[in-house]
Write a protein that holds these residues in place. Structure first.
Motif, PDB file in Angstrom:
ATOM      1  N   PHE A  86       0.808  -1.212   0.000  1.00 33.46           N
ATOM      2  CA  PHE A  86       0.000   0.000   0.000  1.00 33.46           C
ATOM      3  C   PHE A  86       0.845   1.267   0.000  1.00 33.46           C
ATOM      4  O   PHE A  86       0.546   2.229  -0.706  1.00 33.46           O
ATOM      5  CB  PHE A  86      -0.923   0.013   1.220  1.00 33.46           C
ATOM      6  N   TYR A  87       1.927   1.247   0.756  1.00 33.90           N
ATOM      7  CA  TYR A  87       2.641   2.483   1.060  1.00 33.90           C
ATOM      8  C   TYR A  87       3.803   2.771   0.122  1.00 33.90           C
ATOM      9  O   TYR A  87       4.125   3.932  -0.131  1.00 33.90           O
ATOM     10  CB  TYR A  87       3.152   2.418   2.500  1.00 33.90           C
ATOM     11  N   TYR A  88       4.453   1.723  -0.406  1.00 36.02           N
ATOM     12  CA  TYR A  88       5.726   1.921  -1.098  1.00 36.02           C
ATOM     13  C   TYR A  88       5.761   1.369  -2.521  1.00 36.02           C
ATOM     14  O   TYR A  88       6.846   1.205  -3.078  1.00 36.02           O
ATOM     15  CB  TYR A  88       6.866   1.271  -0.295  1.00 36.02           C
ATOM     16  N   GLU A  89       4.619   1.078  -3.108  1.00 33.63           N
ATOM     17  CA  GLU A  89       4.644   0.494  -4.448  1.00 33.63           C
ATOM     18  C   GLU A  89       3.918   1.366  -5.467  1.00 33.63           C
ATOM     19  O   GLU A  89       3.251   0.893  -6.376  1.00 33.63           O
ATOM     20  CB  GLU A  89       4.112  -0.944  -4.403  1.00 33.63           C
ATOM     21  N   THR A  90       4.073   2.684  -5.294  1.00 30.77           N
ATOM     22  CA  THR A  90       3.646   3.723  -6.235  1.00 30.77           C
ATOM     23  C   THR A  90       2.213   3.556  -6.742  1.00 30.77           C
ATOM     24  O   THR A  90       1.931   3.773  -7.916  1.00 30.77           O
ATOM     25  CB  THR A  90       4.618   3.805  -7.441  1.00 30.77           C
ATOM     26  N   ALA A  91       1.318   3.180  -5.830  1.00 32.17           N
ATOM     27  CA  ALA A  91      -0.111   3.061  -6.152  1.00 32.17           C
ATOM     28  C   ALA A  91      -0.385   2.060  -7.259  1.00 32.17           C
ATOM     29  O   ALA A  91      -1.369   2.171  -7.987  1.00 32.17           O
ATOM     30  CB  ALA A  91      -0.702   4.429  -6.505  1.00 32.17           C
ATOM     31  N   GLY A  92       0.489   1.061  -7.387  1.00 31.16           N
ATOM     32  CA  GLY A  92       0.321   0.075  -8.452  1.00 31.16           C
ATOM     33  C   GLY A  92      -0.978  -0.699  -8.372  1.00 31.16           C
ATOM     34  O   GLY A  92      -1.587  -1.023  -9.398  1.00 31.16           O
ATOM     35  N   ILE A  93      -1.431  -0.982  -7.142  1.00 36.88           N
ATOM     36  CA  ILE A  93      -2.651  -1.786  -7.029  1.00 36.88           C
ATOM     37  C   ILE A  93      -3.865  -1.050  -7.605  1.00 36.88           C
ATOM     38  O   ILE A  93      -4.762  -1.682  -8.161  1.00 36.88           O
ATOM     39  CB  ILE A  93      -2.921  -2.215  -5.576  1.00 36.88           C
ATOM     40  N   SER A  94      -3.872   0.270  -7.482  1.00 34.89           N
ATOM     41  CA  SER A  94      -4.994   1.026  -8.049  1.00 34.89           C
ATOM     42  C   SER A  94      -4.741   1.401  -9.504  1.00 34.89           C
ATOM     43  O   SER A  94      -5.637   1.301 -10.345  1.00 34.89           O
ATOM     44  CB  SER A  94      -5.259   2.285  -7.216  1.00 34.89           C
ATOM     45  N   THR A  95      -3.512   1.806  -9.814  1.00 32.77           N
ATOM     46  CA  THR A  95      -3.208   2.281 -11.164  1.00 32.77           C
ATOM     47  C   THR A  95      -3.184   1.149 -12.178  1.00 32.77           C
ATOM     48  O   THR A  95      -3.698   1.289 -13.296  1.00 32.77           O
ATOM     49  CB  THR A  95      -1.844   2.992 -11.172  1.00 32.77           C
ATOM     50  N   ILE A  96      -2.600   0.022 -11.797  1.00 31.84           N
ATOM     51  CA  ILE A  96      -2.450  -1.085 -12.740  1.00 31.84           C
ATOM     52  C   ILE A  96      -3.523  -2.147 -12.539  1.00 31.84           C
ATOM     53  O   ILE A  96      -4.216  -2.534 -13.477  1.00 31.84           O
ATOM     54  CB  ILE A  96      -1.047  -1.706 -12.615  1.00 31.84           C
ATOM     55  N   GLY A  98      -6.244  -1.890 -10.687  1.00 34.22           N
ATOM     56  CA  GLY A  98      -7.590  -1.329 -10.649  1.00 34.22           C
ATOM     57  C   GLY A  98      -8.401  -1.778  -9.457  1.00 34.22           C
ATOM     58  O   GLY A  98      -9.628  -1.855  -9.522  1.00 34.22           O
ATOM     59  N   VAL A  99      -7.717  -2.052  -8.336  1.00 33.11           N
ATOM     60  CA  VAL A  99      -8.436  -2.440  -7.133  1.00 33.11           C
ATOM     61  C   VAL A  99      -8.336  -1.350  -6.081  1.00 33.11           C
ATOM     62  O   VAL A  99      -7.437  -0.514  -6.102  1.00 33.11           O
ATOM     63  CB  VAL A  99      -7.902  -3.774  -6.553  1.00 33.11           C
ATOM     64  N   GLN A 100      -9.288  -1.395  -5.167  1.00 30.77           N
ATOM     65  CA  GLN A 100      -9.354  -0.423  -4.089  1.00 30.77           C
ATOM     66  C   GLN A 100      -8.732  -1.014  -2.835  1.00 30.77           C
ATOM     67  O   GLN A 100      -8.916  -2.187  -2.540  1.00 30.77           O
ATOM     68  CB  GLN A 100     -10.818  -0.064  -3.831  1.00 30.77           C
ATOM     69  N   ALA A 101      -7.988  -0.185  -2.085  1.00 27.31           N
ATOM     70  CA  ALA A 101      -7.356  -0.634  -0.846  1.00 27.31           C
ATOM     71  C   ALA A 101      -8.267  -0.359   0.343  1.00 27.31           C
ATOM     72  O   ALA A 101      -8.784   0.749   0.495  1.00 27.31           O
ATOM     73  CB  ALA A 101      -6.025   0.074  -0.647  1.00 27.31           C
ATOM     74  N   ARG A 102      -8.463  -1.370   1.165  1.00 25.02           N
ATOM     75  CA  ARG A 102      -9.140  -1.209   2.461  1.00 25.02           C
ATOM     76  C   ARG A 102      -8.067  -1.407   3.529  1.00 25.02           C
ATOM     77  O   ARG A 102      -7.643  -2.533   3.794  1.00 25.02           O
ATOM     78  CB  ARG A 102     -10.261  -2.241   2.602  1.00 25.02           C
ATOM     79  N   THR A 103      -7.592  -0.311   4.097  1.00 30.27           N
ATOM     80  CA  THR A 103      -6.475  -0.402   5.020  1.00 30.27           C
ATOM     81  C   THR A 103      -6.954  -0.506   6.466  1.00 30.27           C
ATOM     82  O   THR A 103      -7.977   0.074   6.838  1.00 30.27           O
ATOM     83  CB  THR A 103      -5.531   0.802   4.880  1.00 30.27           C
ATOM     84  N   ILE A 104      -6.171  -1.248   7.255  1.00 34.25           N
ATOM     85  CA  ILE A 104      -6.469  -1.462   8.668  1.00 34.25           C
ATOM     86  C   ILE A 104      -5.215  -1.133   9.467  1.00 34.25           C
ATOM     87  O   ILE A 104      -4.115  -1.546   9.108  1.00 34.25           O
ATOM     88  CB  ILE A 104      -6.890  -2.924   8.924  1.00 34.25           C
TER      89      ILE A 104
END
Length: 347
Positions: A86-96, A98-104
């Motif tokens: 979430f913190y150190y991978e340049t927003a890849g999960i959302s940009t590439i 296309g998923v949303q992060a649910r952080t805890i």
């Protein structure tokens, strides 16, 4: 030479790795014809108890490929709020992906299990599908804390109940295994996929492994190609990865011992705030707020005395031990910090 405590990513390959790289039997891995990569992938899969494995160029690529292989666009994944994905991978999960992060918010890298359960979405037209739970072991941003096996099992049981896969960012999986005194399989049995680095403490020059079921790895191979990770004569670097897995895991005990010695030494210095008992692997975090200076100034003073480190906040410093750090380096670093602390209090 400076004492480089910035990260275990600064490790250099051993002579045996360099020899293996020079002599590696290679072929075109995109065609599936590199025998050294095939050997590496078989070895890695066996070591973590998975059906198949895939060589990827980096841990970030491995995590991204894992998310892509487990999810669909518009899904949601559950992660600890300071996790590397979430913190150190340049927003890849959302940009590439296309998923949303649910952080805890976690405690020592552990998301409270009731919070994970509460974060799982119900089947509702307004909500994304909860498609993946991501864990990180060791958890870098909490100071290399190790997720206990009972915690891994508890999260895994929740995932089975809700039919949600678990991906482990195990960049320093081998450190976790050494810290727990267990085989890698005892950790990865509670995961559906795992990424772990051949570089960092294991000292290979590059590369990570993604392991999981045969079906998952076939999907991952295609995603890897899309991300530009399909390499040709990759066995040249894969050969170093084989040496890393066969010969470099047990020596991580030295890094852990050095980290504990350094943390205990720092704890005896007035103005340094560190939980030495909480140092479980090769990473430590501490605050210099008690010295009356910021992290930036502290780093500058360290550098002048030939010690390199990273700052992670206004007062937060990170030290990481690795194969390039000796016991004498630890003693010298403690003396350097004492010198900085002493000069600051007297000024």
């Amino acid at each position: 030479m400076p004492i480089d405590l910035r990260s275990d990513t600064v490790t250099l390959p051993t002579q045996k790795m360099r020899d293996a790289m020079r002599d590696a039997e290679v072929g075109d891995d995109v065609y599936g014809e590199d025998p050294t990569i095939q050997q590496l992938e078989r070895l890695a899969a066996e070591m973590v108890g998975k059906e198949a494995a895939l060589f990827v160029t980096s841990g970030t690529q491995g995590n991204q490929v894992a998310v892509l292989s487990h999810t669909q666009r518009g899904d949601e994944i559950i992660l600890e709020e300071n996790s590397h994905i979430f913190y150190y991978e340049t927003a890849g999960i959302s940009t590439i992906a296309g998923v949303q992060a649910r952080t805890i918010k976690g405690v020592n890298g552990q998301m409270p299990v009731p919070d994970i359960v509460a974060a799982i979405r119900e089947d509702d037209v307004h909500c994304p599908r909860t498609a993946l739970i991501c864990l990180e072991n060791t958890h870098a941003d909490s100071g290399g804390r190790i997720l206990p096996l009972h915690y891994m099992e508890e999260v895994y049981q929740v995932s089975r109940k809700h039919d949600i896969p678990v991906h482990l960012d195990g960049a320093r999986l081998c450190n976790a295994a050494i810290g727990l005194g267990v085989d890698l399989k005892e950790i990865t049995t509670y995961t559906d996929s795992v990424q772990f680095c051949l570089s960092k403490g294991l000292s290979a020059p590059m590369g990570s492994i993604l392991a999981g079921s045969k079906e998952l790895i076939e999907r991952a191979r295609k995603w890897r190609k899309m991300l530009g990770g399909g390499t040709r004569q990759a066995g040249i670097v894969g050969a170093a990865g084989i040496v890393a897995l066969e010969e470099m895991i047990d020596r991580l005990k030295d890094d852990h011992r050095h980290a504990k010695k350094l943390a205990e030494g720092l704890a005896r210095i007035a103005g340094i705030d560190i939980d030495a008992n909480g140092v479980e692997s090769n990473i430590m975090m501490f605050s210099v707020a008690g010295l009356g200076m910021g992290a930036g100034e502290f780093i500058k003073r360290l550098n002048k005395l030939d010690v390199l480190a990273n700052r992670l906040g206004p007062y937060r410093i990170r030290f990481v031990t690795h194969r390039g750090i000796t016991s004498e380096d630890i003693d010298r670093t403690i003396e350097v910090v004492k010198q900085i602390a002493g000069s600051n209090h007297s000024s």
